[in-house]
Scaffold this motif. Structure first.
Motif, PDB file in Angstrom:
ATOM      1  N   ALA A 123       2.087   8.315 -28.449  1.00  0.00           N
ATOM      2  CA  ALA A 123       3.337   8.047 -27.720  1.00  0.00           C
ATOM      3  C   ALA A 123       4.364   9.159 -27.911  1.00  0.00           C
ATOM      4  O   ALA A 123       5.052   9.555 -26.966  1.00  0.00           O
ATOM      5  N   SER A 124       4.479   9.678 -29.147  1.00  0.00           N
ATOM      6  CA  SER A 124       5.524  10.690 -29.383  1.00  0.00           C
ATOM      7  C   SER A 124       5.215  11.976 -28.630  1.00  0.00           C
ATOM      8  O   SER A 124       6.104  12.606 -28.055  1.00  0.00           O
ATOM      9  N   SER A 125       3.945  12.340 -28.599  1.00  0.00           N
ATOM     10  CA  SER A 125       3.566  13.556 -27.910  1.00  0.00           C
ATOM     11  C   SER A 125       3.753  13.399 -26.397  1.00  0.00           C
ATOM     12  O   SER A 125       4.260  14.298 -25.719  1.00  0.00           O
ATOM     13  N   ARG A 126       3.371  12.247 -25.875  1.00  0.00           N
ATOM     14  CA  ARG A 126       3.551  12.014 -24.439  1.00  0.00           C
ATOM     15  C   ARG A 126       5.031  12.051 -24.092  1.00  0.00           C
ATOM     16  O   ARG A 126       5.438  12.672 -23.109  1.00  0.00           O
ATOM     17  N   ALA A 127       5.857  11.417 -24.936  1.00  0.00           N
ATOM     18  CA  ALA A 127       7.305  11.410 -24.680  1.00  0.00           C
ATOM     19  C   ALA A 127       7.864  12.832 -24.731  1.00  0.00           C
ATOM     20  O   ALA A 127       8.718  13.210 -23.920  1.00  0.00           O
ATOM     21  N   LEU A 128       7.365  13.629 -25.676  1.00  0.00           N
ATOM     22  CA  LEU A 128       7.840  15.009 -25.807  1.00  0.00           C
ATOM     23  C   LEU A 128       7.583  15.792 -24.518  1.00  0.00           C
ATOM     24  O   LEU A 128       8.487  16.438 -23.968  1.00  0.00           O
ATOM     25  N   PHE A 129       6.361  15.733 -23.992  1.00  0.00           N
ATOM     26  CA  PHE A 129       6.043  16.558 -22.825  1.00  0.00           C
ATOM     27  C   PHE A 129       6.687  16.018 -21.546  1.00  0.00           C
ATOM     28  O   PHE A 129       7.083  16.790 -20.671  1.00  0.00           O
ATOM     29  N   GLU A 130       6.853  14.696 -21.454  1.00  0.00           N
ATOM     30  CA  GLU A 130       7.564  14.153 -20.296  1.00  0.00           C
ATOM     31  C   GLU A 130       9.020  14.599 -20.329  1.00  0.00           C
ATOM     32  O   GLU A 130       9.620  14.936 -19.307  1.00  0.00           O
ATOM     33  N   SER A 131       9.583  14.659 -21.532  1.00  0.00           N
ATOM     34  CA  SER A 131      10.973  15.104 -21.692  1.00  0.00           C
ATOM     35  C   SER A 131      11.118  16.587 -21.340  1.00  0.00           C
ATOM     36  O   SER A 131      12.089  16.989 -20.688  1.00  0.00           O
ATOM     37  N   ILE A 132      10.141  17.399 -21.732  1.00  0.00           N
ATOM     38  CA  ILE A 132      10.175  18.835 -21.396  1.00  0.00           C
ATOM     39  C   ILE A 132      10.147  19.011 -19.863  1.00  0.00           C
ATOM     40  O   ILE A 132      10.901  19.801 -19.304  1.00  0.00           O
ATOM     41  N   ALA A 133       9.282  18.250 -19.196  1.00  0.00           N
ATOM     42  CA  ALA A 133       9.192  18.353 -17.726  1.00  0.00           C
ATOM     43  C   ALA A 133      10.526  17.967 -17.089  1.00  0.00           C
ATOM     44  O   ALA A 133      10.999  18.636 -16.164  1.00  0.00           O
ATOM     45  N   ARG A 134      11.144  16.893 -17.590  1.00  0.00           N
ATOM     46  CA  ARG A 134      12.444  16.477 -17.041  1.00  0.00           C
ATOM     47  C   ARG A 134      13.462  17.593 -17.207  1.00  0.00           C
ATOM     48  O   ARG A 134      14.183  17.936 -16.286  1.00  0.00           O
ATOM     49  N   ASP A 135      13.515  18.172 -18.417  1.00  0.00           N
ATOM     50  CA  ASP A 135      14.506  19.228 -18.673  1.00  0.00           C
ATOM     51  C   ASP A 135      14.255  20.455 -17.792  1.00  0.00           C
ATOM     52  O   ASP A 135      15.197  21.141 -17.397  1.00  0.00           O
ATOM     53  N   LEU A 136      12.979  20.738 -17.523  1.00  0.00           N
ATOM     54  CA  LEU A 136      12.660  21.900 -16.677  1.00  0.00           C
ATOM     55  C   LEU A 136      12.861  21.581 -15.195  1.00  0.00           C
ATOM     56  O   LEU A 136      12.791  22.468 -14.352  1.00  0.00           O
ATOM     57  N   VAL A 142      -0.612  14.073 -14.967  1.00  0.00           N
ATOM     58  CA  VAL A 142      -1.532  13.689 -16.030  1.00  0.00           C
ATOM     59  C   VAL A 142      -2.865  13.276 -15.408  1.00  0.00           C
ATOM     60  O   VAL A 142      -2.890  12.486 -14.455  1.00  0.00           O
ATOM     61  N   LYS A 143      -3.954  13.848 -15.929  1.00  0.00           N
ATOM     62  CA  LYS A 143      -5.280  13.421 -15.460  1.00  0.00           C
ATOM     63  C   LYS A 143      -6.262  13.528 -16.618  1.00  0.00           C
ATOM     64  O   LYS A 143      -6.020  14.291 -17.579  1.00  0.00           O
ATOM     65  N   PRO A 144      -7.371  12.818 -16.544  1.00  0.00           N
ATOM     66  CA  PRO A 144      -8.332  12.880 -17.643  1.00  0.00           C
ATOM     67  C   PRO A 144      -8.870  14.298 -17.807  1.00  0.00           C
ATOM     68  O   PRO A 144      -9.051  15.023 -16.832  1.00  0.00           O
ATOM     69  N   CYS A 145      -9.087  14.721 -19.054  1.00  0.00           N
ATOM     70  CA  CYS A 145      -9.626  16.060 -19.327  1.00  0.00           C
ATOM     71  C   CYS A 145     -10.966  15.930 -20.059  1.00  0.00           C
ATOM     72  O   CYS A 145     -12.004  16.254 -19.503  1.00  0.00           O
ATOM     73  N   PHE A 146     -10.916  15.434 -21.288  1.00  0.00           N
ATOM     74  CA  PHE A 146     -12.143  15.212 -22.051  1.00  0.00           C
ATOM     75  C   PHE A 146     -12.259  13.714 -22.341  1.00  0.00           C
ATOM     76  O   PHE A 146     -11.298  13.104 -22.830  1.00  0.00           O
ATOM     77  N   HIS A 156     -13.794  10.243 -31.839  1.00  0.00           N
ATOM     78  CA  HIS A 156     -12.753  11.126 -31.290  1.00  0.00           C
ATOM     79  C   HIS A 156     -12.178  10.482 -30.046  1.00  0.00           C
ATOM     80  O   HIS A 156     -12.910   9.980 -29.196  1.00  0.00           O
ATOM     81  N   GLU A 157     -10.862  10.494 -29.936  1.00  0.00           N
ATOM     82  CA  GLU A 157     -10.222   9.901 -28.767  1.00  0.00           C
ATOM     83  C   GLU A 157     -10.356  10.803 -27.551  1.00  0.00           C
ATOM     84  O   GLU A 157     -10.565  12.014 -27.677  1.00  0.00           O
ATOM     85  N   ALA A 158     -10.189  10.197 -26.365  1.00  0.00           N
ATOM     86  CA  ALA A 158     -10.140  10.980 -25.127  1.00  0.00           C
ATOM     87  C   ALA A 158      -8.900  11.872 -25.149  1.00  0.00           C
ATOM     88  O   ALA A 158      -7.967  11.653 -25.932  1.00  0.00           O
ATOM     89  N   GLU A 159      -8.892  12.892 -24.313  1.00  0.00           N
ATOM     90  CA  GLU A 159      -7.731  13.783 -24.191  1.00  0.00           C
ATOM     91  C   GLU A 159      -7.371  13.880 -22.716  1.00  0.00           C
ATOM     92  O   GLU A 159      -8.211  14.245 -21.886  1.00  0.00           O
ATOM     93  N   ASP A 160      -6.103  13.557 -22.392  1.00  0.00           N
ATOM     94  CA  ASP A 160      -5.600  13.712 -21.023  1.00  0.00           C
ATOM     95  C   ASP A 160      -4.966  15.086 -20.866  1.00  0.00           C
ATOM     96  O   ASP A 160      -4.278  15.564 -21.782  1.00  0.00           O
ATOM     97  N   LEU A 161      -5.173  15.686 -19.700  1.00  0.00           N
ATOM     98  CA  LEU A 161      -4.562  16.981 -19.414  1.00  0.00           C
ATOM     99  C   LEU A 161      -3.179  16.770 -18.806  1.00  0.00           C
ATOM    100  O   LEU A 161      -3.051  16.082 -17.784  1.00  0.00           O
ATOM    101  N   PHE A 162      -2.158  17.327 -19.445  1.00  0.00           N
ATOM    102  CA  PHE A 162      -0.794  17.308 -18.918  1.00  0.00           C
ATOM    103  C   PHE A 162      -0.524  18.679 -18.290  1.00  0.00           C
ATOM    104  O   PHE A 162      -0.697  19.705 -18.966  1.00  0.00           O
ATOM    105  N   THR A 163      -0.134  18.677 -17.030  1.00  0.00           N
ATOM    106  CA  THR A 163       0.231  19.932 -16.359  1.00  0.00           C
ATOM    107  C   THR A 163       1.701  19.842 -15.971  1.00  0.00           C
ATOM    108  O   THR A 163       2.098  18.964 -15.199  1.00  0.00           O
ATOM    109  N   ILE A 164       2.493  20.733 -16.541  1.00  0.00           N
ATOM    110  CA  ILE A 164       3.941  20.720 -16.339  1.00  0.00           C
ATOM    111  C   ILE A 164       4.317  21.989 -15.585  1.00  0.00           C
ATOM    112  O   ILE A 164       4.107  23.098 -16.067  1.00  0.00           O
TER     113      ILE A 164
END
Ligand SMILES: CC(C)(COP(=O)(O)OP(=O)(O)OC[C@H]1O[C@@H](n2cnc3c(N)ncnc32)[C@H](O)[C@@H]1OP(=O)(O)O)[C@@H](O)C(=O)NCCC(=O)NCCS
Length: 177
Positions: A123-136, A142-146, A156-164
């Motif tokens: 959650a913290s990482s997702r919130a961080l990158f969503e906040s960066i996108a808002r500021d920019l 967000v889409k599935p990556c691995f 090992h958990e799945a990894e979603d690709l965030f493209t900002i």
């Protein structure tokens, strides 16, 4: 080499020295949640990818880091591999400042897209990158990556690709420094 100072906190943001890979590994270990890779890998990053890595230092101790690289076949894309903040320093805006410094460093020159992968329950990482996108002032797609089953080891958990992005260089001034 980037060099930024966080006002009033005595924290300096800068590129890592070639010999600091081991210290970065220690911060990654101390987060308790990051995938801890071999110390050798962090040592190579500090030695060879320092232009796309940033560390946060207070009183001579590393308290945070961000590592990444430009995608070799898509140099406009800056891939953020790992960001880690020592638990004592989390939730105080340091993660956002580190991502800002990561995007402003000379090694990120003319990059217009930020990519990273995040596991669904971070959650913290997702919130961080969503906040960066808002500021920019740009999108965060967000889409599935691995998938979990892509990893050779169990658990090992799945990894979603965030493209900002895309973002313009001027937008970086909106990120706190
Ligand atoms: C993820 C991490 C880098 C975030 O850094 P941080 O310094 O704690 O985050 P910041 O204080 O800069 O907060 C950035 C934004 O995320 C939000 N946020 C931070 N932690 C949060 C949490 N636990 N839950 C919800 N939102 C959170 C903040 O509210 C802030 O949003 P805002 O700008 O809209 O106010 C840090 O918590 C960490 O190192 N975690 C362990 C390692 C890890 O998971 N790394 C990411 C995977 S590579």
């Amino acid at each position: 080499m980037i060099e930024e100072e966080i006002p009033d906190q005595g924290i300096r943001l800068r590129s890592p020295d070639a010999a600091e890979g081991g210290a970065i590994w220690s911060v990654a270990r101390d987060t308790g949640t990051l995938d801890l890779n071999s110390s050798y890998l962090y040592m190579l990053l500090a030695r060879d990818f320092a232009d796309t890595c940033v560390v946060a230092e207070q009183d001579g101790q590393l308290v945070g880091f961000v590592t990444g690289y430009r995608r070799p076949r898509q140099p406009e894309v800056l891939f953020l591999w790992q960001i880690g903040i020592h638990p004592d320093f989390q939730g105080k805006g340091l993660g956002k400042r580190l991502v800002g410094a990561f995007l402003r460093q000379p090694g990120a020159d003319r990059a217009s897209v930020l990519e990273t992968t995040v596991s669904p329950d971070n959650a913290s990482s997702r919130a961080l990158f969503e906040s960066i996108a808002r500021d920019l002032g740009t999108g965060c797609h967000v889409k599935p990556c691995f998938a979990a089953e892509d990893f050779p080891e169990a658990g090992h958990e799945a990894e979603d690709l965030f493209t900002i992005g895309p973002f313009r260089p001027a937008a970086l001034n909106r990120l706190v420094s």
